[in-house]
Motif scaffolding. Structure first.
Motif, PDB file in Angstrom:
ATOM      1  N   ILE A  48      -1.429   7.155  -9.905  1.00 57.74           N
ATOM      2  CA  ILE A  48       0.284   7.629 -10.309  1.00 57.74           C
ATOM      3  C   ILE A  48       0.685   6.387  -9.212  1.00 57.74           C
ATOM      4  N   VAL A  49       1.742   5.792  -8.832  1.00 56.29           N
ATOM      5  CA  VAL A  49       2.591   5.532  -8.367  1.00 56.29           C
ATOM      6  C   VAL A  49       4.068   6.703  -7.610  1.00 56.29           C
ATOM      7  N   LEU A  50       3.530   6.414  -6.530  1.00 55.02           N
ATOM      8  CA  LEU A  50       4.331   7.884  -6.215  1.00 55.02           C
ATOM      9  C   LEU A  50       5.376   7.919  -5.080  1.00 55.02           C
ATOM     10  N   ASP A  51       6.727   7.976  -4.993  1.00 54.20           N
ATOM     11  CA  ASP A  51       7.286   8.021  -3.861  1.00 54.20           C
ATOM     12  C   ASP A  51       7.465   8.859  -2.712  1.00 54.20           C
ATOM     13  N   LEU A  52       7.885   9.053  -1.750  1.00 54.15           N
ATOM     14  CA  LEU A  52       7.854  10.124  -0.503  1.00 54.15           C
ATOM     15  C   LEU A  52       9.294  11.285  -0.999  1.00 54.15           C
ATOM     16  N   MET A  53      10.192  10.367  -1.400  1.00 59.52           N
ATOM     17  CA  MET A  53      11.250  11.225  -0.526  1.00 59.52           C
ATOM     18  C   MET A  53      11.791  11.408  -1.769  1.00 59.52           C
ATOM     19  N   MET A  54      12.248  12.253  -2.814  1.00 59.63           N
ATOM     20  CA  MET A  54      13.017  13.113  -3.875  1.00 59.63           C
ATOM     21  C   MET A  54      13.089  13.819  -3.855  1.00 59.63           C
ATOM     22  N   PRO A  55      14.270  14.427  -4.708  1.00 59.26           N
ATOM     23  CA  PRO A  55      14.546  15.284  -4.752  1.00 59.26           C
ATOM     24  C   PRO A  55      13.233  16.420  -5.830  1.00 59.26           C
ATOM     25  N   HIS A  56      13.659  18.113  -5.620  1.00 56.27           N
ATOM     26  CA  HIS A  56      13.473  19.174  -6.365  1.00 56.27           C
ATOM     27  C   HIS A  56      11.856  19.706  -5.823  1.00 56.27           C
ATOM     28  N   MET A  57      11.567  18.564  -6.025  1.00 55.22           N
ATOM     29  CA  MET A  57       9.843  18.256  -5.068  1.00 55.22           C
ATOM     30  C   MET A  57       9.416  16.396  -4.481  1.00 55.22           C
ATOM     31  N   ASN A  72      -8.167  14.286  -9.186  1.00 48.40           N
ATOM     32  CA  ASN A  72      -8.625  13.439  -8.153  1.00 48.40           C
ATOM     33  C   ASN A  72      -7.957  11.655  -8.768  1.00 48.40           C
ATOM     34  N   THR A  73      -6.758  11.835  -9.632  1.00 47.30           N
ATOM     35  CA  THR A  73      -6.258  10.767  -9.725  1.00 47.30           C
ATOM     36  C   THR A  73      -6.245  10.048  -9.022  1.00 47.30           C
ATOM     37  N   PRO A  74      -6.098   8.237  -8.481  1.00 48.06           N
ATOM     38  CA  PRO A  74      -6.021   7.812  -7.286  1.00 48.06           C
ATOM     39  C   PRO A  74      -4.317   7.406  -7.542  1.00 48.06           C
ATOM     40  N   VAL A  75      -4.214   7.578  -5.833  1.00 46.54           N
ATOM     41  CA  VAL A  75      -2.383   7.952  -6.016  1.00 46.54           C
ATOM     42  C   VAL A  75      -2.146   7.126  -4.617  1.00 46.54           C
ATOM     43  N   LEU A  76      -0.979   5.492  -5.604  1.00 51.75           N
ATOM     44  CA  LEU A  76      -0.282   5.323  -4.330  1.00 51.75           C
ATOM     45  C   LEU A  76       0.885   5.132  -3.847  1.00 51.75           C
ATOM     46  N   ILE A  77       1.112   5.491  -2.485  1.00 46.79           N
ATOM     47  CA  ILE A  77       2.595   6.096  -2.473  1.00 46.79           C
ATOM     48  C   ILE A  77       3.176   4.161  -2.209  1.00 46.79           C
ATOM     49  N   LEU A  78       4.825   5.298  -2.241  1.00 46.20           N
ATOM     50  CA  LEU A  78       5.823   4.450  -2.249  1.00 46.20           C
ATOM     51  C   LEU A  78       6.326   4.694  -0.820  1.00 46.20           C
ATOM     52  N   SER A  79       7.269   4.076   0.253  1.00 41.33           N
ATOM     53  CA  SER A  79       7.961   4.551   1.438  1.00 41.33           C
ATOM     54  C   SER A  79       8.122   3.628   1.778  1.00 41.33           C
ATOM     55  N   ALA A  80      10.669   4.318   2.162  1.00 45.18           N
ATOM     56  CA  ALA A  80      10.165   3.076   3.144  1.00 45.18           C
ATOM     57  C   ALA A  80      10.153   3.913   4.463  1.00 45.18           C
ATOM     58  N   PRO A 102      10.754  -2.673   1.708  1.00 46.01           N
ATOM     59  CA  PRO A 102      10.418  -3.412   0.280  1.00 46.01           C
ATOM     60  C   PRO A 102       9.158  -3.552   0.178  1.00 46.01           C
ATOM     61  N   PHE A 103       9.016  -3.925  -1.132  1.00 39.17           N
ATOM     62  CA  PHE A 103       7.383  -4.577  -1.541  1.00 39.17           C
ATOM     63  C   PHE A 103       7.225  -5.677  -2.940  1.00 39.17           C
ATOM     64  N   SER A 104       6.140  -6.073  -3.328  1.00 38.25           N
ATOM     65  CA  SER A 104       5.895  -7.244  -3.744  1.00 38.25           C
ATOM     66  C   SER A 104       5.590  -5.980  -5.430  1.00 38.25           C
ATOM     67  N   LEU A 105       6.215  -6.506  -6.248  1.00 36.36           N
ATOM     68  CA  LEU A 105       5.919  -6.304  -7.658  1.00 36.36           C
ATOM     69  C   LEU A 105       4.514  -7.018  -8.155  1.00 36.36           C
ATOM     70  N   LYS A 106       3.814  -7.857  -7.328  1.00 35.64           N
ATOM     71  CA  LYS A 106       2.982  -8.938  -7.523  1.00 35.64           C
ATOM     72  C   LYS A 106       1.448  -7.812  -6.911  1.00 35.64           C
ATOM     73  N   ARG A 111      -2.861  -3.796  -5.951  1.00 33.60           N
ATOM     74  CA  ARG A 111      -3.317  -2.241  -5.331  1.00 33.60           C
ATOM     75  C   ARG A 111      -3.696  -1.542  -6.430  1.00 33.60           C
ATOM     76  N   LEU A 112      -3.007  -1.281  -7.253  1.00 35.80           N
ATOM     77  CA  LEU A 112      -3.153  -0.503  -8.453  1.00 35.80           C
ATOM     78  C   LEU A 112      -4.615  -0.789  -9.109  1.00 35.80           C
ATOM     79  N   ARG A 113      -5.387  -1.853  -9.781  1.00 33.38           N
ATOM     80  CA  ARG A 113      -6.472  -2.533  -9.699  1.00 33.38           C
ATOM     81  C   ARG A 113      -7.662  -2.391  -8.955  1.00 33.38           C
ATOM     82  N   VAL A 114      -7.161  -2.451  -7.413  1.00 32.59           N
ATOM     83  CA  VAL A 114      -8.638  -2.003  -6.866  1.00 32.59           C
ATOM     84  C   VAL A 114      -8.570  -0.674  -7.091  1.00 32.59           C
ATOM     85  N   LEU A 115      -7.919   0.622  -7.277  1.00 37.09           N
ATOM     86  CA  LEU A 115      -7.721   1.369  -7.239  1.00 37.09           C
ATOM     87  C   LEU A 115      -7.856   2.170  -8.073  1.00 37.09           C
ATOM     88  N   ILE A 116      -7.605   1.723  -9.005  1.00 38.67           N
ATOM     89  CA  ILE A 116      -8.354   2.079 -10.737  1.00 38.67           C
ATOM     90  C   ILE A 116     -10.311   1.829 -10.754  1.00 38.67           C
TER      91      ILE A 116
END
Length: 218
Positions: A48-57, A72-80, A102-106, A111-116
């Motif tokens: 799961i690629v997850l932003d922290l600051m979002m509406p509703h939840m 226990n699905t691996p979660v990669l946080i994206l945040s400013a 900001p981050f690089s898509l590569k 990072r996702l490959r490592v987590l998975i």
């Protein structure tokens, strides 16, 4: 591999989704934590690629809820948020990695490959060895007797998912949920068709049918 992208910035959400699709992933994407929670109750994800600051939840509340539900699905946080205390809090609440904006898509892909890989395997090898073949998770290839076997993206995804769950009987419904996007309207026997073609390519004994239940790789 199936990824859930949870990001309320629509432009960024779309860019991440399109990038991961080009990388060969299946992607569901939502714009807030409440919607993401519903998806996690219905489908299995490899990460799961997850932003922290979002509406509703917000992302932190979503993270706490899925960990409370023993997901226990691996979660990669994206945040400013770049403060070290924010990173520590997210990791303490159950995040597996934290990538600042900001981050690089590569870099996101790496990072996702490592987590998975860590989630599915002990050690860091991307090569899964079976008695009949080898599967290279980085190259998305199957190798038999040092020869690369050509598979379609769906054939590879099915084989990879069965192999990562080796010894576990996987139902047709679970395969459909994991291999196709949530809104795919496929035929009832599509999984059986792909299993038949896979057996022709990697060996008829590689995938076992458990009648009335599903498929398994021993």
């Amino acid at each position: 591999m199936k990824i859930l992208v949870v990001e309320d910035e629509k432009y960024l959400n779309r860019n991440i989704k399109e990038h991961l699709l080009r990388e060969g992933y299946l992607v569901d994407h939502v714009y807030d934590g409440a919607e993401a929670l519903t998806y996690c109750e219905l489908y299995d994800y490899d990460a799961i690629v997850l932003d922290l600051m979002m509406p509703h939840m917000d992302g932190m509340t979503f993270l706490k809820k899925i960990r409370h539900n023993k997901n226990n699905t691996p979660v990669l946080i994206l945040s400013a948020k770049s403060d070290v205390n924010d990173r520590i809090l997210a990791l303490d609440e159950g995040a597996d990695d934290y990538l600042g904006k900001p981050f690089s898509l590569k870099e996101l892909s790496a990072r996702l490959r490592v987590l998975i890989r860590r989630h599915h395997q002990k050690g860091n090898s991307a090569l899964i060895e079976h008695s009949l073949f080898k599967l290279d998770m980085n190259a998305h290839q199957v190798i038999i007797n040092e020869e690369t076997i050509a598979l379609t993206s769906k054939e590879y995804a099915i084989l990879e998912y069965l192999l990562l769950n080796q010894g576990v009987i996987i139902s047709r419904e679970r395969l459909m949920d994991h291999i196709w996007e949530y809104d795919y309207d496929g035929t009832s026997n599509i999984i059986d068709v792909y299993i038949r073609t896979l057996r022709k390519k990697i060996g008829k004994d590689a995938i076992e049918t458990v009648r009335g239940v599903g498929y398994v790789i021993r």
